[in-house]
Design a protein around this motif. Structure first.
Motif, PDB file in Angstrom:
ATOM      1  N   ALA A  83       4.273   2.407   3.741  1.00  0.00           N
ATOM      2  CA  ALA A  83       5.052   2.849   2.583  1.00  0.00           C
ATOM      3  C   ALA A  83       4.930   4.347   2.380  1.00  0.00           C
ATOM      4  N   SER A  98       4.337  -3.184   0.308  1.00  0.00           N
ATOM      5  CA  SER A  98       3.806  -2.060  -0.463  1.00  0.00           C
ATOM      6  C   SER A  98       4.931  -1.142  -0.921  1.00  0.00           C
ATOM      7  N   ILE A  99       4.743  -0.551  -2.089  1.00  0.00           N
ATOM      8  CA  ILE A  99       5.609   0.492  -2.607  1.00  0.00           C
ATOM      9  C   ILE A  99       4.758   1.734  -2.843  1.00  0.00           C
ATOM     10  N   TRP A 100       5.224   2.872  -2.351  1.00  0.00           N
ATOM     11  CA  TRP A 100       4.537   4.147  -2.544  1.00  0.00           C
ATOM     12  C   TRP A 100       5.442   5.087  -3.324  1.00  0.00           C
ATOM     13  N   LEU A 151       8.759   2.192   1.034  1.00  0.00           N
ATOM     14  CA  LEU A 151       8.493   0.757   1.066  1.00  0.00           C
ATOM     15  C   LEU A 151       7.975   0.408   2.450  1.00  0.00           C
ATOM     16  N   ALA A 173      12.291   3.092   3.960  1.00  0.00           N
ATOM     17  CA  ALA A 173      11.516   1.900   4.299  1.00  0.00           C
ATOM     18  C   ALA A 173      11.062   1.935   5.743  1.00  0.00           C
TER      19      ALA A 173
END
Length: 241
Positions: free
Chosen positions: A106, A141-143, A119, A47
Motif C-alpha cells: 500500500a 491495506s490502505i496507506w 491500496l 493500487a
C-alpha cells in the motif's frame, strides 16, 4: 483529507450512483462511494495487488469517472514486489502473505504513483495452500500520507474466482471504511452497506426496499490487525485489542 464533507446517498449529490443501488451489487455501490468521496476531496489513489490480479482496480474503474485512480499494477511475484519498493527483508522475515507485506504494498503504491492513498492486497487465491496459509487467507491495506496505514486480515472461501472476488470486495470495503471514518464516526449508511455486504448468502434488502429503509444492523466488525502512524513518525505495529 480530513474534515472534508462526504457525499452520501439521498443527498442528491451523486444521482447516477444512487440510481445504481437497486440494480448493482454492494461492491459497485462501494465503488461509487469511493469515487464520489475521492472526487469531492480532490484525492488520488493507486493500487498494488497480488492475489486479486488487478480485480480491485478493475472493479473501481467499472464505475464511470474513476480518474482518481491514477494507476495500478499486479505485483504477483516476490521479485516484482521488491521492484515496486517492498523491502526484501520484510518478505524474508514475514513471507509474502503477511500484514507487513500488504502494508508495504500500500505504501509502495502511494509512493510509486505519487498518490494520496495507496491500496495493497496479498494472499492465497487457491486451490492449494501457499507458505503454510490456506486458500482464502489474505491481507488488505490502505496507506494514507496523512493518516498512515491500516491492515485487515481476510478469510475468504469458495472457488479460486470466488475467493479473488471476495478479497477484492473486502479491500474496497476497507477503503470505504477508511474514507468514511477520517473526519467523524462511520455514517449509518456505510455501516449498513458494509454489514450487509460481508456475510455470505445475505439477501440484499435494497432489492425490495427504498434507499433510506435499510434494516437495522450492527456496525461492521472491521478490526485492524495492524495500524501504523503517519509517515513522518516511526512506524509501530500495533496488534488490535
Amino acid at each position: 483529507m480530513r474534515g472534508l464533507p462526504l457525499l452520501m446517498p439521498g443527498t442528491g449529490a451523486c444521482p447516477d450512483a444512487c440510481a445504481m443501488l437497486h440494480d448493482e451489487s454492494h461492491t459497485t455501490r462501494l465503488a461509487c462511494f469511493v469515487r464520489d468521496v475521492m472526487q469531492a476531496r480532490g484525492a488520488t489513489l493507486a493500487a498494488l495487488e497480488s492475489c486479486t490480479g488487478g480485480l480491485v482496480a478493475s472493479t473501481l474503474t467499472d464505475v464511470p469517472r474513476s480518474g482518481y485512480l491514477l494507476g495500478s499494477a499486479v505485483a504477483y511475484s516476490p521479485e516484482v514486489k521488491t521492484r515496486f519498493g517492498v523491502p526484501e527483508e520484510t518478505i524474508a522475515e514475514h513471507g509474502t502473505i503477511s500484514p507487513e507485506v500488504a502494508l508495504a504494498l500500500a505504501e509502495a503504491a502511494s509512493t510509486w504513483f505519487g498518490t494520496d492513498l495507496g491500496l495493497g492486497v496479498t494472499g492465497v487465491a487457491g486451490p492449494a495452500s501457499e507458505e503454510g496459509h490456506a486458500p482464502g487467507t489474505a491481507f488488505a491495506s490502505i496507506w494514507s500520507k496523512e493518516r498512515g496505514g491500516v491492515v485487515i486480515p481476510i478469510a475468504a472461501s469458495g472457488s479460486r474466482s470466488e475467493i479473488k472476488a471476495e478479497i477484492a470486495h473486502m479491500a474496497i470495503s476497507l477503503l470505504v471504511s477508511e474514507l468514511d471514518g477520517e473526519s467523524e464516526p462511520m455514517s449509518p449508511e456505510v455501516e449498513r452497506w458494509l454489514e450487509a455486504s460481508c456475510p455470505r448468502g445475505y439477501q440484499d434488502p435494497v432489492d425490495q426496499q427504498s434507499d433510506d429503509s435499510f434494516p437495522a444492523s450492527d456496525p461492521p466488525s472491521f478490526a485492524p490487525l495492524v495500524s501504523v502512524g503517519p509517515p513522518n513518525r516511526e512506524k509501530e505495529l500495533v496488534a488490535a485489542g
